[in-house]
Motif scaffolding. Structure first.
Motif, PDB file in Angstrom:
ATOM      1  N   LEU A  75      34.018  46.486  52.186  1.00 28.57           N
ATOM      2  CA  LEU A  75      35.171  46.361  53.065  1.00 28.57           C
ATOM      3  C   LEU A  75      36.036  45.188  52.621  1.00 28.57           C
ATOM      4  CD1 LEU A  75      33.319  47.009  56.430  1.00 28.57           C
ATOM      5  CD2 LEU A  75      34.647  48.640  55.072  1.00 28.57           C
ATOM      6  N   THR A  76      37.289  45.195  53.003  1.00 19.14           N
ATOM      7  CA  THR A  76      38.225  44.156  52.630  1.00 19.14           C
ATOM      8  C   THR A  76      37.713  42.796  53.082  1.00 19.14           C
ATOM      9  OG1 THR A  76      40.072  45.684  52.717  1.00 19.14           O
ATOM     10  CG2 THR A  76      40.598  43.349  52.923  1.00 19.14           C
ATOM     11  N   GLY A  77      37.773  41.842  52.175  1.00 20.28           N
ATOM     12  CA  GLY A  77      37.337  40.488  52.478  1.00 20.28           C
ATOM     13  C   GLY A  77      38.176  39.482  51.730  1.00 20.28           C
ATOM     14  N   SER A  78      37.800  38.238  51.859  1.00 24.85           N
ATOM     15  CA  SER A  78      38.597  37.155  51.279  1.00 24.85           C
ATOM     16  C   SER A  78      38.533  37.120  49.758  1.00 24.85           C
ATOM     17  CB  SER A  78      38.142  35.814  51.851  1.00 24.85           C
ATOM     18  OG  SER A  78      36.766  35.633  51.614  1.00 24.85           O
ATOM     19  N   GLY A  79      37.450  37.601  49.163  1.00 26.74           N
ATOM     20  CA  GLY A  79      37.327  37.663  47.714  1.00 26.74           C
ATOM     21  C   GLY A  79      37.079  39.092  47.265  1.00 26.74           C
ATOM     22  N   ASN A  80      37.088  39.282  45.956  1.00 25.69           N
ATOM     23  CA  ASN A  80      36.875  40.624  45.403  1.00 25.69           C
ATOM     24  C   ASN A  80      36.132  40.486  44.069  1.00 25.69           C
ATOM     25  OD1 ASN A  80      37.061  43.402  45.251  1.00 25.69           O
ATOM     26  ND2 ASN A  80      39.265  43.458  44.949  1.00 25.69           N
ATOM     27  N   GLU A  81      35.118  39.637  44.073  1.00 26.71           N
ATOM     28  CA  GLU A  81      34.399  39.292  42.850  1.00 26.71           C
ATOM     29  C   GLU A  81      33.667  40.478  42.236  1.00 26.71           C
ATOM     30  OE1 GLU A  81      34.885  36.028  41.641  1.00 26.71           O
ATOM     31  OE2 GLU A  81      36.282  36.287  43.310  1.00 26.71           O
ATOM     32  N   THR A  82      33.018  41.275  43.059  1.00 25.57           N
ATOM     33  CA  THR A  82      32.206  42.379  42.547  1.00 25.57           C
ATOM     34  C   THR A  82      33.045  43.328  41.695  1.00 25.57           C
ATOM     35  OG1 THR A  82      30.734  42.187  44.446  1.00 25.57           O
ATOM     36  CG2 THR A  82      30.618  44.233  43.189  1.00 25.57           C
ATOM     37  N   ALA A  83      34.217  43.695  42.191  1.00 21.78           N
ATOM     38  CA  ALA A  83      35.085  44.616  41.435  1.00 21.78           C
ATOM     39  C   ALA A  83      35.499  44.011  40.098  1.00 21.78           C
ATOM     40  CB  ALA A  83      36.314  44.977  42.267  1.00 21.78           C
ATOM     41  N   ALA A  84      35.856  42.735  40.110  1.00 18.63           N
ATOM     42  CA  ALA A  84      36.273  42.073  38.867  1.00 18.63           C
ATOM     43  C   ALA A  84      35.123  42.013  37.867  1.00 18.63           C
ATOM     44  CB  ALA A  84      36.790  40.665  39.162  1.00 18.63           C
ATOM     45  N   HIS A  85      33.934  41.692  38.342  1.00 16.37           N
ATOM     46  CA  HIS A  85      32.778  41.602  37.442  1.00 16.37           C
ATOM     47  C   HIS A  85      32.430  42.967  36.857  1.00 16.37           C
ATOM     48  CE1 HIS A  85      31.278  37.686  39.534  1.00 16.37           C
ATOM     49  NE2 HIS A  85      32.328  37.488  38.747  1.00 16.37           N
ATOM     50  N   LEU A  86      32.388  43.990  37.711  1.00 13.52           N
ATOM     51  CA  LEU A  86      32.007  45.314  37.222  1.00 13.52           C
ATOM     52  C   LEU A  86      33.025  45.909  36.261  1.00 13.52           C
ATOM     53  CD1 LEU A  86      30.428  47.000  40.368  1.00 13.52           C
ATOM     54  CD2 LEU A  86      29.268  45.945  38.426  1.00 13.52           C
ATOM     55  N   ALA A  87      34.268  45.470  36.345  1.00 17.03           N
ATOM     56  CA  ALA A  87      35.275  45.940  35.387  1.00 17.03           C
ATOM     57  C   ALA A  87      34.951  45.448  33.978  1.00 17.03           C
ATOM     58  CB  ALA A  87      36.672  45.465  35.804  1.00 17.03           C
ATOM     59  N   GLN A  88      34.179  44.359  33.882  1.00 20.29           N
ATOM     60  CA  GLN A  88      33.802  43.809  32.578  1.00 20.29           C
ATOM     61  C   GLN A  88      32.369  44.150  32.181  1.00 20.29           C
ATOM     62  OE1 GLN A  88      34.598  39.698  32.017  1.00 20.29           O
ATOM     63  NE2 GLN A  88      36.785  40.042  31.944  1.00 20.29           N
ATOM     64  N   VAL A  89      31.458  43.994  33.117  1.00 22.41           N
ATOM     65  CA  VAL A  89      30.024  44.218  32.858  1.00 22.41           C
ATOM     66  C   VAL A  89      29.481  44.972  34.067  1.00 22.41           C
ATOM     67  CG1 VAL A  89      27.795  43.123  32.421  1.00 22.41           C
ATOM     68  CG2 VAL A  89      29.887  42.036  31.586  1.00 22.41           C
TER      69      VAL A  89
END
Length: 184
Positions: free
Chosen positions: A56-70
């Motif tokens: 769900l929408t939150g203050s960060g979006n780290e998981t999406a950024a990480h999975l786009a790379q690894v």
């Protein structure tokens, strides 16, 4: 003593489904490792080697950024209330955004929420359990309704504006692809 398995057993699934919180760990090739607590009705074990969870929408979006790379991900559950166990599911994950074809079908498995941002589809290749004897007892009081109410009050347009303002990049500046090719 830790035990390892190549899939989620019926006992593992029962343990996972009884928990009120889980933790997601991801990392890009460089930068910070992210570990996030997750709750609400946001996770489904689809089969012995597949878990999906809705972000769900939150203050960060780290998981999406990480999975786009690894595309590696670890999910972890701790038995806080009764059974002293820690269970980790390791594997590779793909990110599905609302614009992606498979998103709608998987999103239908969860209660409606205008803040649904991504669904992560994890292929599990290793399950590890350990004792959890040092994990303290915590009683589950109730789920928090703050995030659901926030996204309902914002509505789809307000949530999309929030994504543009706050969810385009990770804390390390990596793109999250929340808006697709238009991400800056």
């Amino acid at each position: 003593m830790a035990k390892q398995f190549d899939s989620i057993s019926a006992d593992h699934r029962q343990f996972i489904e009884a928990q009120h919180i889980f933790f997601c760990g991801t990392a890009a090739a460089e930068g910070r490792v992210n570990v996030s607590p997750k709750g609400m009705d946001s996770l489904r074990v689809l089969d012995p080697n597949r878990i999906v969870w809705r972000n769900l929408t939150g203050s960060g979006n780290e998981t999406a950024a990480h999975l786009a790379q690894v595309n590696r991900m670890t999910l972890m559950w701790c038995g806080f209330e009764t059974r002293p166990m820690i269970l980790r599911a390791y594997g590779s994950a793909r990110t599905l955004h609302p614009r992606d074809h498979a998103f709608a079908e998987l999103n239908a498995a969860f209660p409606p929420d205008p803040g649904a941002r991504q669904i992560y589809d994890l292929t599990v290749d290793l399950v590890q359990t350990s004792c959890g004897f040092a994990v303290p007892f915590f009683d589950h009081k109730a789920p928090r309704e703050v995030l659901r109410k926030w996204s309902e009050d914002k509505g789809p347009d307000g949530v999309a504006a929030y994504w543009r303002e706050r969810n385009l990049n990770s804390i390390d500046g990596l793109p999250t692809h929340i808006l697709g090719d238009t991400d800056a």
